[in-house]
Scaffold this motif. Structure first.
Motif, PDB file in Angstrom:
ATOM      1  N   ILE A   1     -11.361  -5.352   4.001  1.00 56.46           N
ATOM      2  CA  ILE A   1     -11.132  -6.655   3.382  1.00 56.46           C
ATOM      3  C   ILE A   1     -10.772  -6.493   1.909  1.00 56.46           C
ATOM      4  O   ILE A   1      -9.823  -7.117   1.405  1.00 56.46           O
ATOM      5  N   ILE A   2     -11.504  -5.638   1.207  1.00 59.50           N
ATOM      6  CA  ILE A   2     -11.224  -5.398  -0.210  1.00 59.50           C
ATOM      7  C   ILE A   2      -9.819  -4.835  -0.387  1.00 59.50           C
ATOM      8  O   ILE A   2      -9.051  -5.268  -1.255  1.00 59.50           O
ATOM      9  N   GLY A   3      -9.465  -3.841   0.441  1.00 65.15           N
ATOM     10  CA  GLY A   3      -8.145  -3.230   0.336  1.00 65.15           C
ATOM     11  C   GLY A   3      -7.029  -4.224   0.587  1.00 65.15           C
ATOM     12  O   GLY A   3      -6.048  -4.284  -0.156  1.00 65.15           O
ATOM     13  N   ILE A   4      -7.180  -5.031   1.646  1.00 66.67           N
ATOM     14  CA  ILE A   4      -6.147  -6.007   2.003  1.00 66.67           C
ATOM     15  C   ILE A   4      -6.003  -7.073   0.925  1.00 66.67           C
ATOM     16  O   ILE A   4      -4.891  -7.417   0.516  1.00 66.67           O
ATOM     17  N   LEU A   5      -7.125  -7.601   0.449  1.00 62.94           N
ATOM     18  CA  LEU A   5      -7.070  -8.639  -0.577  1.00 62.94           C
ATOM     19  C   LEU A   5      -6.461  -8.114  -1.880  1.00 62.94           C
ATOM     20  O   LEU A   5      -5.684  -8.801  -2.537  1.00 62.94           O
ATOM     21  N   PHE A   6      -6.806  -6.879  -2.223  1.00 60.12           N
ATOM     22  CA  PHE A   6      -6.329  -6.327  -3.494  1.00 60.12           C
ATOM     23  C   PHE A   6      -4.813  -6.225  -3.539  1.00 60.12           C
ATOM     24  O   PHE A   6      -4.196  -6.457  -4.590  1.00 60.12           O
ATOM     25  N   ILE A   7      -4.184  -5.882  -2.405  1.00 64.46           N
ATOM     26  CA  ILE A   7      -2.733  -5.682  -2.424  1.00 64.46           C
ATOM     27  C   ILE A   7      -1.959  -6.981  -2.225  1.00 64.46           C
ATOM     28  O   ILE A   7      -0.737  -6.955  -2.145  1.00 64.46           O
ATOM     29  N   THR A   8      -2.656  -8.116  -2.142  1.00 65.22           N
ATOM     30  CA  THR A   8      -1.959  -9.390  -2.031  1.00 65.22           C
ATOM     31  C   THR A   8      -1.759  -9.983  -3.429  1.00 65.22           C
ATOM     32  O   THR A   8      -1.049  -9.436  -4.252  1.00 65.22           O
ATOM     33  N   LYS A   9      -2.391 -11.093  -3.703  1.00 68.44           N
ATOM     34  CA  LYS A   9      -2.169 -11.790  -4.974  1.00 68.44           C
ATOM     35  C   LYS A   9      -2.638 -11.005  -6.198  1.00 68.44           C
ATOM     36  O   LYS A   9      -1.944 -11.006  -7.232  1.00 68.44           O
TER      37      LYS A   9
ATOM     38  N   GLY B   1       6.977  -9.248  -1.752  1.00 68.45           N
ATOM     39  CA  GLY B   1       6.182  -8.136  -2.275  1.00 68.45           C
ATOM     40  C   GLY B   1       4.855  -7.990  -1.556  1.00 68.45           C
ATOM     41  O   GLY B   1       4.425  -6.879  -1.231  1.00 68.45           O
ATOM     42  N   ILE B   2       4.188  -9.105  -1.311  1.00 60.21           N
ATOM     43  CA  ILE B   2       2.899  -9.065  -0.617  1.00 60.21           C
ATOM     44  C   ILE B   2       3.069  -8.524   0.798  1.00 60.21           C
ATOM     45  O   ILE B   2       2.296  -7.668   1.255  1.00 60.21           O
ATOM     46  N   LEU B   3       4.090  -9.011   1.501  1.00 66.13           N
ATOM     47  CA  LEU B   3       4.331  -8.565   2.875  1.00 66.13           C
ATOM     48  C   LEU B   3       4.665  -7.080   2.935  1.00 66.13           C
ATOM     49  O   LEU B   3       4.161  -6.356   3.811  1.00 66.13           O
ATOM     50  N   GLU B   4       5.492  -6.602   2.005  1.00 66.33           N
ATOM     51  CA  GLU B   4       5.853  -5.191   2.034  1.00 66.33           C
ATOM     52  C   GLU B   4       4.635  -4.306   1.758  1.00 66.33           C
ATOM     53  O   GLU B   4       4.490  -3.236   2.366  1.00 66.33           O
ATOM     54  N   ARG B   5       3.747  -4.759   0.872  1.00 69.05           N
ATOM     55  CA  ARG B   5       2.549  -3.972   0.592  1.00 69.05           C
ATOM     56  C   ARG B   5       1.601  -3.959   1.794  1.00 69.05           C
ATOM     57  O   ARG B   5       0.960  -2.942   2.078  1.00 69.05           O
ATOM     58  N   LEU B   6       1.508  -5.089   2.495  1.00 68.24           N
ATOM     59  CA  LEU B   6       0.671  -5.137   3.699  1.00 68.24           C
ATOM     60  C   LEU B   6       1.215  -4.196   4.770  1.00 68.24           C
ATOM     61  O   LEU B   6       0.445  -3.515   5.469  1.00 68.24           O
ATOM     62  N   PHE B   7       2.554  -4.162   4.919  1.00 68.20           N
ATOM     63  CA  PHE B   7       3.158  -3.233   5.874  1.00 68.20           C
ATOM     64  C   PHE B   7       2.850  -1.788   5.501  1.00 68.20           C
ATOM     65  O   PHE B   7       2.468  -0.972   6.346  1.00 68.20           O
TER      66      PHE B   7
ATOM     67  N   THR C   1      -2.477   3.752   9.855  1.00 68.11           N
ATOM     68  CA  THR C   1      -2.134   4.174  11.213  1.00 68.11           C
ATOM     69  C   THR C   1      -1.417   5.517  11.251  1.00 68.11           C
ATOM     70  O   THR C   1      -1.039   6.003  12.320  1.00 68.11           O
ATOM     71  N   GLY C   2      -1.192   6.110  10.075  1.00 71.91           N
ATOM     72  CA  GLY C   2      -0.592   7.438  10.010  1.00 71.91           C
ATOM     73  C   GLY C   2       0.912   7.465  10.194  1.00 71.91           C
ATOM     74  O   GLY C   2       1.476   8.525  10.458  1.00 71.91           O
ATOM     75  N   HIS C   3       1.592   6.344  10.051  1.00 71.17           N
ATOM     76  CA  HIS C   3       3.048   6.294  10.200  1.00 71.17           C
ATOM     77  C   HIS C   3       3.726   6.309   8.823  1.00 71.17           C
ATOM     78  O   HIS C   3       4.320   5.314   8.385  1.00 71.17           O
ATOM     79  N   PHE C   4       3.648   7.448   8.177  1.00 68.71           N
ATOM     80  CA  PHE C   4       4.200   7.565   6.832  1.00 68.71           C
ATOM     81  C   PHE C   4       5.723   7.436   6.836  1.00 68.71           C
ATOM     82  O   PHE C   4       6.318   6.962   5.869  1.00 68.71           O
ATOM     83  N   GLU C   5       6.352   7.875   7.935  1.00 70.44           N
ATOM     84  CA  GLU C   5       7.806   7.801   7.993  1.00 70.44           C
ATOM     85  C   GLU C   5       8.303   6.352   7.961  1.00 70.44           C
ATOM     86  O   GLU C   5       9.418   6.065   7.479  1.00 70.44           O
ATOM     87  N   ALA C   6       7.469   5.416   8.450  1.00 69.53           N
ATOM     88  CA  ALA C   6       7.859   4.011   8.463  1.00 69.53           C
ATOM     89  C   ALA C   6       7.995   3.458   7.046  1.00 69.53           C
ATOM     90  O   ALA C   6       8.766   2.512   6.816  1.00 69.53           O
ATOM     91  N   ILE C   7       7.241   4.025   6.103  1.00 66.58           N
ATOM     92  CA  ILE C   7       7.338   3.581   4.709  1.00 66.58           C
ATOM     93  C   ILE C   7       8.735   3.856   4.170  1.00 66.58           C
ATOM     94  O   ILE C   7       9.319   3.040   3.455  1.00 66.58           O
ATOM     95  N   GLY C   8       9.287   5.024   4.535  1.00 70.41           N
ATOM     96  CA  GLY C   8      10.642   5.365   4.111  1.00 70.41           C
ATOM     97  C   GLY C   8      11.667   4.401   4.668  1.00 70.41           C
ATOM     98  O   GLY C   8      12.590   3.978   3.953  1.00 70.41           O
ATOM     99  N   PHE C   9      11.507   4.042   5.945  1.00 71.38           N
ATOM    100  CA  PHE C   9      12.433   3.083   6.554  1.00 71.38           C
ATOM    101  C   PHE C   9      12.327   1.718   5.873  1.00 71.38           C
ATOM    102  O   PHE C   9      13.339   1.036   5.655  1.00 71.38           O
ATOM    103  N   LEU C  10      11.099   1.302   5.545  1.00 70.36           N
ATOM    104  CA  LEU C  10      10.909   0.011   4.885  1.00 70.36           C
ATOM    105  C   LEU C  10      11.555  -0.001   3.508  1.00 70.36           C
ATOM    106  O   LEU C  10      12.227  -0.974   3.127  1.00 70.36           O
TER     107      LEU C  10
END
Length: 238
Positions: free
Chosen positions: A124-132, A166-172, A179-188
């Protein structure tokens, strides 16, 4: 430690998630005369008391609210347009130190950041921090630059769309890290670059390009660091 996590969650909710921009503007304009300052103080007291969930903590919740309001008043009275960033950082540091002091005062426990007993609070802390909160941090950091385009008043951009993107991209990114999908960050990042390329090419302004690049890198970097930190803390529970 769980007490500190709950109080930190209350702080994020009260200072960022549930504090409208209209409250902030009114407080800056009217200072101690602003009714929203006292709404803000009351909200922090309620959040701290409810999230901790112990009757005997109520006096400490009131103490948190009073000290929070005092720190905010100091910032409101002494900050200037050119010192807002400095006062913002000092304000947040003071609030966190107060929460640590309250934890030690309440039960005398030392704060061990390497061990938690509840995965839910960490997520919860991690998710909230990367939003607003992160949006505000980024806006504060890059506000030193003002790359206003000559066509900025004639664009067809949706109101506050950039903030939500920005919020959505950080959540992704956060989810990809966990989930260990580091390659997806590059695609994003590549996908965002493609969409942004047309806008920046049309603008034909180097300053705007650099401004967008700095904001994007800070946004992705913050999400990656937060994701890795949360992942490391969760592994302590295994």
């Amino acid at each position: 430690m769980i007490l500190f996590i709950k109080l930190l969650l209350a702080h994020l909710l009260g200072d960022f998630i549930w504090q409208p921009n209209s409250w902030v503007k009114d407080k800056e304009a009217r200072k101690y005369k602003s009714i929203y300052l006292y709404f803000h103080i009351l909200l922090h007291a309620i959040l701290a008391a409810v999230l901790v969930g112990e009757i005997k903590f109520i006096p400490y919740a009131i103490l948190i609210a009073i000290t929070h309001g005092s720190v905010d008043l100091i910032k409101l009275n002494y900050q200037k347009p050119n010192t807002k960033r400095t006062w913002f950082v000092l304000d947040q540091i003071a609030h966190i130190l107060i929460l640590i002091a309250i934890v030690l005062l309440y039960n005398g426990e030392s704060i061990n950041f390497l061990w938690f007993n509840n995965q839910f609070w960490i997520l919860i802390i991690g998710i909230l921090f990367i939003t607003k909160p992160t949006s505000i941090f980024i806006k504060t950091i890059i506000s030193i630059w003002n790359p206003e385009s000559q066509n900025s008043h004639n664009d067809n951009s949706l109101a506050t769309a950039g903030n939500y993107i920005g919020i959505l991209e950080r959540l992704f990114v956060f989810c990809f890290i966990l989930t260990g999908h580091f390659e997806a960050i590059g695609f994003l990042l590549a996908a965002k670059s493609i969409f942004r390329f047309g806008d920046l090419k049309e603008a034909k302004e180097r300053k705007l390009t650099e401004y967008v690049l700095i904001g994007t890198l800070i946004s992705f970097g913050t999400a990656i660091i937060t994701g890795l930190l949360v992942q490391a803390l969760l592994l302590q529970l295994v």
